[in-house]
Design an enzyme around this catalytic site. Structure first.
Site, short mmCIF file in Angstrom:
data_model
loop_
_atom_site.label_atom_id
_atom_site.label_comp_id
_atom_site.label_asym_id
_atom_site.label_seq_id
_atom_site.Cartn_x
_atom_site.Cartn_y
_atom_site.Cartn_z
N GLY A 197 0.85 -1.19 0.00
CA GLY A 197 0.00 0.00 0.00
C GLY A 197 0.88 1.23 0.00
O GLY A 197 2.10 1.11 -0.01
N GLY A 222 2.98 1.09 3.37
CA GLY A 222 3.73 -0.03 3.90
C GLY A 222 3.47 -1.31 3.14
O GLY A 222 2.64 -1.35 2.23
N THR A 223 4.20 -2.34 3.52
CA THR A 223 4.06 -3.63 2.88
C THR A 223 3.36 -4.57 3.85
O THR A 223 3.60 -4.52 5.04
CB THR A 223 5.45 -4.19 2.54
OG1 THR A 223 6.17 -3.18 1.83
CG2 THR A 223 5.36 -5.43 1.69
N ASP A 243 -11.44 6.94 3.34
CA ASP A 243 -10.83 6.27 2.19
C ASP A 243 -11.57 4.98 1.86
O ASP A 243 -10.96 3.92 1.69
CB ASP A 243 -9.35 6.03 2.44
CG ASP A 243 -8.55 5.92 1.15
OD1 ASP A 243 -9.12 6.18 0.07
OD2 ASP A 243 -7.36 5.55 1.21
N1 LIG Z 1 -5.59 -8.07 7.19
C1 LIG Z 1 -5.17 -8.41 5.97
N2 LIG Z 1 -5.21 -9.70 5.57
C2 LIG Z 1 -4.80 -10.06 4.34
N3 LIG Z 1 -4.33 -9.20 3.40
C3 LIG Z 1 -4.27 -7.90 3.71
C4 LIG Z 1 -4.68 -7.44 5.01
N4 LIG Z 1 -4.52 -6.10 5.03
C5 LIG Z 1 -4.04 -5.75 3.82
N5 LIG Z 1 -3.88 -6.81 3.01
C6 LIG Z 1 -3.37 -6.78 1.63
O1 LIG Z 1 -2.35 -5.80 1.51
C7 LIG Z 1 -2.69 -4.78 0.58
C8 LIG Z 1 -2.27 -3.40 1.03
O2 LIG Z 1 -2.85 -3.11 2.28
P1 LIG Z 1 -3.37 -1.68 2.69
O3 LIG Z 1 -4.21 -1.15 1.62
O4 LIG Z 1 -3.94 -1.76 4.05
O5 LIG Z 1 -2.02 -0.85 2.75
P2 LIG Z 1 -1.94 0.70 2.84
O6 LIG Z 1 -0.53 1.04 2.87
O7 LIG Z 1 -2.79 1.17 3.97
O8 LIG Z 1 -2.60 1.13 1.46
P3 LIG Z 1 -3.21 2.53 1.04
O9 LIG Z 1 -2.36 2.99 -0.08
O10 LIG Z 1 -4.61 2.17 0.55
O11 LIG Z 1 -3.24 3.41 2.21
C9 LIG Z 1 -4.19 -4.90 0.43
O12 LIG Z 1 -4.60 -4.48 -0.83
C10 LIG Z 1 -4.44 -6.39 0.66
O13 LIG Z 1 -4.23 -7.11 -0.54
#
Ligand SMILES: Nc1ncnc2c1ncn2[C@@H]1O[C@H](COP(=O)(O)OP(=O)(O)OP(=O)(O)O)[C@@H](O)[C@H]1O
Ligand SMILES: *[C@@H]1O[C@H](CO)[C@@H](O)[C@H](O)[C@H]1NC(C)=O
Ligand SMILES: *[C@@H]1O[C@H](CO)[C@@H](O)[C@H](O)[C@H]1NC(C)=O
Ligand SMILES: *[C@@H]1O[C@H](CO)[C@@H](O)[C@H](O)[C@H]1NC(C)=O
Ligand SMILES: *[C@@H]1O[C@H](CO)[C@@H](O)[C@H](O)[C@H]1NC(C)=O
Length: 379
Positions: A62, A65-66, A178
């Site tokens: 995302g 983070g990863t 979001d």
């Molecule tokens: N609890 C979870 N269980 C399984 N897979 C997950 C989980 N949380 C996130 N993921 C996977 O990881 C990916 C990235 O997560 P997330 O969107 O929360 O990251 P982020 O850094 O918050 O992204 P953003 O750019 O939307 O803010 C998601 O699209 C999903 O595929």
């Protein structure tokens, strides 16, 4: 003599003061050491759980983070979010997520199991959601045909339920900010789990909120909020309905490969509603016998939620109730009533015929719905 007594007293007091603060300092330091050891052990545990953050364990990336799949001792599977680097904004989002998620307990919100903010890079640990993001289920053809109209309606109702809870039932109201199909995860039974609270905000907002840059995702962003920077819960209503649009049309919120009038789903949807050519935009998979009226009702609801003026959009509570009402009507039309639902609960593990087709997933859904209805007296 009197003078000497005062000195003695002063020295005594000083000794007590010094030694007590020294003891206090020792105590604090010990506590810190114990805490650090605990964090260190936990970090080691998470490192082991992800095979030292191995590439093969990455399930998603995302903006902040990863996400790694982690396997803890006793085979407990978790999702671990690791920040890329130390960046003021990222840390703030991480902490925001912890603060917000620790206030929330809802079965359709991804559970935060723990966090390590003491480490060089902060780590967040969530329950692992097995079936990936909703976006993928809508846009991957082989998956899209696997997720029925009933499933979609239920996912929409569950998501609206979460937003309604955030906006009006949580101890301090929260705006997600979001809402999008990549932030909704599905479990094995296609139950929705809303994630990513990094951008969410408590309301009432402080006065500085206006100065903060408008945050959200293009295609889902409420135009009123975009132009006025005034954040309200109605912005979540707008974003939610774009997801609802994705569910019924199978289209993306923004499709750059399409002609201009079809590029933005929200705009395209409104123009189709106004020109009475809804059938042009609805996913053909969704049109099955007897659900035309339902599709129309959902489309009408969507239209109201897309109104330019936030004030004229319904509250999430109304949206959730309307969607739940549709599902209830559907279930009762399919001949289910209370005693039958109770019977179904008993038969939870058997693939049961509901509404004319046999599927484990459908049974699980009806069960969870029945459970809701029993718990809340058919709300
Ligand atoms: N609890 C979870 N269980 C399984 N897979 C997950 C989980 N949380 C996130 N993921 C996977 O990881 C990916 C990235 O997560 P997330 O969107 O929360 O990251 P982020 O850094 O918050 O992204 P953003 O750019 O939307 O803010 C998601 O699209 C999903 O595929
Ligand atoms: C679509 O889903 C199938 C089944 O899960 C998977 O094998 C395939 O790789 C996916 N396609 C794309 C383009 O991601
Ligand atoms: C379709 O759903 C069934 C049962 O829910 C599952 O076993 C199967 O893998 C799914 N197919 C795809 C392509 O996702
Ligand atoms: C519910 O269904 C059962 C079994 O089909 C039937 O006997 C009962 O009368 C129904 N109850 C109501 C309230 O419709
Ligand atoms: C449905 O349930 C049956 C019995 O529990 C099981 O054997 C079967 O594998 C399940 N099917 C799917 C697609 O999950």
């Amino acid at each position: 003599m009197r003078f000497g007594g005062q000195i003695c007293f002063a020295i005594g007091a000083l000794v007590v003061l010094v030694s007590s603060s020294w003891l206090y300092w020792i105590f604090k330091k010990r506590k810190l050491i114990v805490l650090k050891e605990k964090f260190f052990r936990r970090n080691e545990e998470l490192k082991r759980a992800t095979n030292n953050y191995d590439e093969s364990r990455i399930v998603g990336r995302g903006g902040f983070g990863t996400i790694y799949k982690g396997i803890l001792p006793e085979n407990k599977i978790v999702a671990i979010k690791k920040s890329q680097m130390m960046d003021e904004n990222q840390i703030e989002q991480f902490i925001n997520e912890v603060v917000v998620l620790s206030q929330i307990n809802h079965r359709n919100v991804v559970k935060l199991l723990g966090c390590c903010l003491e480490t060089q890079v902060p780590l967040l640990v969530y329950e692992f959601i097995t079936n990936g993001i909703l976006f993928e289920h809508i846009n991957n053809q082989s998956k899209a045909s696997n997720i029925s109209w009933e499933n979609r309606l239920q996912i929409a109702a569950e998501t609206a339920g979460v937003l309604s809870y955030l906006h009006s039932a949580a101890s301090i109201p929260i705006i997600h900010r979001d809402v999008k199909s990549t932030n909704i995860l599905l479990d094995d039974n296609h139950i929705a789990k809303v994630s990513d609270f990094g951008a969410s905000r408590f309301v009432p907002l402080d006065q500085n909120q206006l100065a903060i840059v408008v945050q959200g995702t293009l295609g889902y962003l409420d135009p009123e909020y975009m132009f006025t920077s005034q954040l309200t819960e109605k912005s979540d209503v707008y974003s939610f309905v774009v997801v609802l649009g994705e569910l019924i049309t199978g289209k993306k919120a923004l499709s750059f490969d399409k002609p201009e009038e079809e590029r933005c789903l929200a705009m395209y949807f409104i123009s189709c509603m106004n020109n009475d050519c809804l059938n042009q935009i609805i996913d053909e998979h969704m049109v099955i016998e007897g659900n035309i009226e339902e599709l129309k009702e959902v489309a009408n609801l969507a239209k109201r939620c897309l109104r330019v003026k936030g004030k004229e959009r319904p509250y999430t509570k109304e949206v959730a109730m309307e969607l739940e009402g549709l599902i209830r009507k559907k279930t009762s039309r399919n001949g289910l009533n209370y005693s039958e639902i109770e019977y179904l609960l008993d038969k939870a593990s058997i693939g049961y015929v509901v509404g004319g087709y046999r599927s484990n997933t459908t049974t699980a859904r009806v069960d969870s719905m029945a459970e809701d209805m029993l718990l809340h007296g058919g709300r």
